[in-house]
Write a protein that holds these residues in place. Structure first.
Motif, PDB file in Angstrom:
ATOM      1  N   SER A  25      -5.784  66.932  43.756  1.00  0.00           N
ATOM      2  CA  SER A  25      -5.452  68.303  43.382  1.00  0.00           C
ATOM      3  C   SER A  25      -3.962  68.424  43.154  1.00  0.00           C
ATOM      4  O   SER A  25      -3.157  67.711  43.752  1.00  0.00           O
ATOM      5  N   THR A  27      -2.920  71.710  43.230  1.00  0.00           N
ATOM      6  CA  THR A  27      -2.826  73.084  43.705  1.00  0.00           C
ATOM      7  C   THR A  27      -2.413  73.130  45.169  1.00  0.00           C
ATOM      8  O   THR A  27      -3.102  72.576  46.029  1.00  0.00           O
ATOM      9  N   TYR A  82     -10.818  71.548  46.880  1.00  0.00           N
ATOM     10  CA  TYR A  82     -10.220  70.849  45.747  1.00  0.00           C
ATOM     11  C   TYR A  82     -10.341  69.333  45.889  1.00  0.00           C
ATOM     12  O   TYR A  82      -9.918  68.589  45.015  1.00  0.00           O
TER      13      TYR A  82
END
Length: 267
Positions: A25, A27, A82
């Motif tokens: 990920s 994020t 994620y």
């Protein structure tokens, strides 16, 4: 033939905000560093409205182990939306000022939630990595990590923190520092500079002071430090995310992570 991709998580347990990032990920998951005062009851998806909350991190240290475990569990559960379980390793930031007991509390709380090995990295070192500094060089670098509950000034060199100072402050929801903290922080950095070996001071001054942490966004801080210390002062890009970015990078650099990791029994 399918190659197994290791699954890791980076975790920055802050006094006011907790951030996490998992492999696979880009994020950064972020949330307030609080949990309901009472654990969620079986069958309930969310805590009752208006229920009291606990803030388990005080001045960057674990103040409530049970609540910290619940915070780590919640953060890792949300972050793994994620990524994928099981985790093979979690890197967690700790203040330089953390005692042996503080470090053991972090490691125990997170490992209970993650059920995998937990590696501790001192937060200013992680923040330096997150800003792209070459921490393996011998030239001294100065960094000021301005958290919501603790501010640490460090000298870096040869993959280690060679000297440090810390000030605890009262956490505030505002991104600005309390007025009393400006002079205290400046004095702390000045003391750090004075303690450097004389032959290292010119290089340290030439390299300037890097600001990380959410409090680095306070525009008064850089101006105050620059005027009083007569060194260049540079706030990092997205300073609040410097530590979590560095921890995530260290997950991909296991040899460096192992080199700079701090034992839970340190200090």
């Amino acid at each position: 033939m399918t190659h197994h991709q290791p699954s890791y998580a980076a975790l920055d347990l802050g006094t006011a905000r907790t951030r996490s990032l998992v492999s696979g990920s880009v994020t950064i998951a972020e949330r307030a560093s609080s949990v309901p005062a009472r654990p969620r009851q079986p069958g309930r998806q969310e805590p009752e409205q208006g229920s009291e909350v606990v803030w388990p991190i005080l001045h960057g240290m674990v103040a409530n182990m049970a609540a910290c475990h619940r915070l780590a569990h919640t953060v890792l559960r949300d972050a793994m939306l994620y990524g994928s379980w099981p985790l093979e390793r979690v890197l967690v930031g700790v203040p330089v000022a953390a005692t042996r007991i503080d470090r053991l509390a972090v490691k125990a709380s997170v490992s209970q939630a993650a059920r995998c090995p937990v590696v501790l990295v001192e937060e200013p070192l992680a923040a330096a990595v997150g800003c792209g500094l070459d921490i393996t060089g011998s030239r001294p670098r100065l960094l000021l990590d301005v958290g919501a509950g603790i501010i640490e000034a460090v000298a870096l060199g040869d993959s280690a923190i060679t000297d440090a100072g810390a000030i605890q402050i009262t956490a505030s929801p505002r991104p600005t520092l309390p007025a009393y903290a400006l002079d205290s922080v400046t004095d702390m950095v000045a003391d750090l500079l004075r303690r450097l070996p004389a032959q290292q001071r010119p290089a340290a001054r030439a390299n300037g002071l890097l600001l990380t942490g959410g409090g680095a966004r306070d525009p008064r801080l850089a101006r105050h430090l620059c005027a009083k210390l007569r060194v260049s002062v540079t706030p990092a890009l997205e300073p609040a995310h410097a530590t979590i970015r560095g921890l995530a990078r260290l997950c991909l650099l296991p040899a460096l992570a192992e080199q700079i990791a701090t034992p839970a029994a340190a200090h």
